[in-house]
Design an enzyme around this catalytic site. Sequence first.
Site, PDB file in Angstrom:
ATOM      1  N   TRP A  18      -1.158   5.394  13.393  1.00 52.11           N
ATOM      2  CA  TRP A  18      -2.614   6.255  13.026  1.00 52.11           C
ATOM      3  C   TRP A  18      -3.783   5.290  13.221  1.00 52.11           C
ATOM      4  CZ3 TRP A  18      -3.506  10.596   8.947  1.00 52.11           C
ATOM      5  CH2 TRP A  18      -2.382  11.860   9.326  1.00 52.11           C
TER       6      TRP A  18
ATOM      7  N   ASP B 234      -0.946  -0.053   2.807  1.00 51.68           N
ATOM      8  CA  ASP B 234       0.468   0.508   2.411  1.00 51.68           C
ATOM      9  C   ASP B 234       1.240  -0.479   1.574  1.00 51.68           C
ATOM     10  OD1 ASP B 234       2.114   2.422   4.720  1.00 51.68           O
ATOM     11  OD2 ASP B 234       3.462   1.300   3.532  1.00 51.68           O
TER      12      ASP B 234
ATOM     13  N   ASP C  13       0.026  -0.894  -3.490  1.00 56.86           N
ATOM     14  CA  ASP C  13       0.183   0.441  -3.858  1.00 56.86           C
ATOM     15  C   ASP C  13      -1.160   1.108  -4.014  1.00 56.86           C
ATOM     16  OD1 ASP C  13       0.558   2.884  -5.327  1.00 56.86           O
ATOM     17  OD2 ASP C  13       2.336   2.020  -6.604  1.00 56.86           O
TER      18      ASP C  13
ATOM     19  N   LYS D 196      -1.732  14.334   4.542  1.00 53.99           N
ATOM     20  CA  LYS D 196      -0.311  14.978   4.479  1.00 53.99           C
ATOM     21  C   LYS D 196      -0.016  15.435   2.854  1.00 53.99           C
ATOM     22  CE  LYS D 196       3.413  12.648   5.347  1.00 53.99           C
ATOM     23  NZ  LYS D 196       4.081  11.916   6.610  1.00 53.99           N
TER      24      LYS D 196
HETATM   25  C1  LIG Z   1       4.974   8.456   7.280  1.00 57.38           C
HETATM   26  S1  LIG Z   1       4.438   6.842   6.695  1.00 57.38           S
HETATM   27  C2  LIG Z   1       2.779   6.618   7.563  1.00 57.38           C
HETATM   28  C3  LIG Z   1       2.994   6.147   9.049  1.00 57.38           C
HETATM   29  C4  LIG Z   1       1.599   5.844   9.689  1.00 57.38           C
HETATM   30  N1  LIG Z   1       0.704   7.115   9.646  1.00 57.38           N
HETATM   31  C5  LIG Z   1       1.930   5.512  10.977  1.00 57.38           C
HETATM   32  O1  LIG Z   1       1.290   6.350  11.763  1.00 57.38           O
HETATM   33  O2  LIG Z   1       2.397   4.367  11.360  1.00 57.38           O
HETATM   34  C6  LIG Z   1       4.195   6.854   5.130  1.00 57.38           C
HETATM   35  C7  LIG Z   1       3.784   5.586   4.513  1.00 57.38           C
HETATM   36  O3  LIG Z   1       3.254   5.890   3.208  1.00 57.38           O
HETATM   37  C8  LIG Z   1       3.344   4.592   2.497  1.00 57.38           C
HETATM   38  N2  LIG Z   1       3.295   4.850   0.989  1.00 57.38           N
HETATM   39  C9  LIG Z   1       3.906   5.507   0.146  1.00 57.38           C
HETATM   40  N3  LIG Z   1       3.369   5.577  -1.073  1.00 57.38           N
HETATM   41  C10 LIG Z   1       2.338   4.824  -0.985  1.00 57.38           C
HETATM   42  C11 LIG Z   1       1.447   4.009  -1.936  1.00 57.38           C
HETATM   43  N4  LIG Z   1       1.504   4.401  -3.384  1.00 57.38           N
HETATM   44  N5  LIG Z   1       0.654   3.323  -1.674  1.00 57.38           N
HETATM   45  C12 LIG Z   1       0.533   2.728  -0.484  1.00 57.38           C
HETATM   46  N6  LIG Z   1       1.211   3.293   0.409  1.00 57.38           N
HETATM   47  C13 LIG Z   1       2.219   4.139   0.395  1.00 57.38           C
HETATM   48  C14 LIG Z   1       4.666   4.261   2.811  1.00 57.38           C
HETATM   49  O4  LIG Z   1       5.104   3.147   2.559  1.00 57.38           O
HETATM   50  C15 LIG Z   1       4.739   4.714   4.332  1.00 57.38           C
HETATM   51  O5  LIG Z   1       4.717   3.513   5.114  1.00 57.38           O
END
Ligand SMILES: C[S@@+](CC[C@H](N)C(=O)[O-])C[C@H]1O[C@@H](n2cnc3c(N)ncnc32)[C@H](O)[C@@H]1O
Length: 244
Positions: free
Chosen positions: A57, A75, A91, A156
């Site tokens: 993204w 992330d 986080d 999302k």
């Molecule tokens: C579906 S992936 C994202 C893919 C990204 N949009 C791309 O196009 O490359 C979802 C991401 O949300 C992150 N995530 C989940 N909980 C999170 C948090 N509390 N803080 C930061 N990132 C988080 C995960 O580590 C994961 O990499």
Amino acid sequence: MSKRWYSEHRSDPWRRKARQEGYRARSAFKLKEIQEKFSPIRLGDAVLDVGCAPGGWSQVACELVGNDGIVVGVDLQTTSPMDGAFFIIGDIQDKIIQDATREAFQGRVINTIISDISPDISGRYDIDQAVSIDLVTMLCDFSLPLLNPGGAFITKVFQGPGLDALVRALKRRFSKVHRFSPISSRNASSEIYLVCKNLKPHHGGLIQTVGDEILDSLAKDGIVDNSNDDEIIAKTGFSVHRKD
Ligand SMILES: C[S@@+](CC[C@H](N)C(=O)[O-])C[C@H]1O[C@@H](n2cnc3c(N)ncnc32)[C@H](O)[C@@H]1O
């Protein structure tokens, strides 16, 4: 990983297309579809990308904002460096990471927030869905105060309890809220994207947080019990965070 996962993975046309076109993730095409339909990102924008790893993204956002724009990604995982983007590892619920995110914009107001955030999948849909709503709610309360009036918010979220309340809360703050399922989402997926455009000035004058609005709504539906101020009892997989 199961045999089924391997064969779905190998035959996934979006994954192949991502590889061919140099995108780090198939999800890049979901943002491209969102952009094509709703145009939330403009040339020169400052964009916050939450849940950005591995960076698909952010790649699309960097192309859209051009040289005068800026993309800040956050992330839990490391995202490899990218021209035009700045990545923070941590986080987004953590106050230190939130402060670092604010600082990374160096005083620029955010024009667009994009979030593909996804919880670690536990395999129990009720729990994963509740965590997804919880994460997005927290993200709204942290990030919307940083968004320029007129700005856009895309996230999302997993479909299920709390989603309608979340949409209602967002409709109070934005002129337009769309539910969108990109064709590049997997067929069986229960994820949906909320595309919110034109943040109202002063957030529509609202005092309650998005979290409190959703909690009230879940209590009305009997999903949580918030009748006691000191303790909120979740009656399903919901984890409920109490603000200090
Ligand atoms: C579906 S992936 C994202 C893919 C990204 N949009 C791309 O196009 O490359 C979802 C991401 O949300 C992150 N995530 C989940 N909980 C999170 C948090 N509390 N803080 C930061 N990132 C988080 C995960 O580590 C994961 O990499």
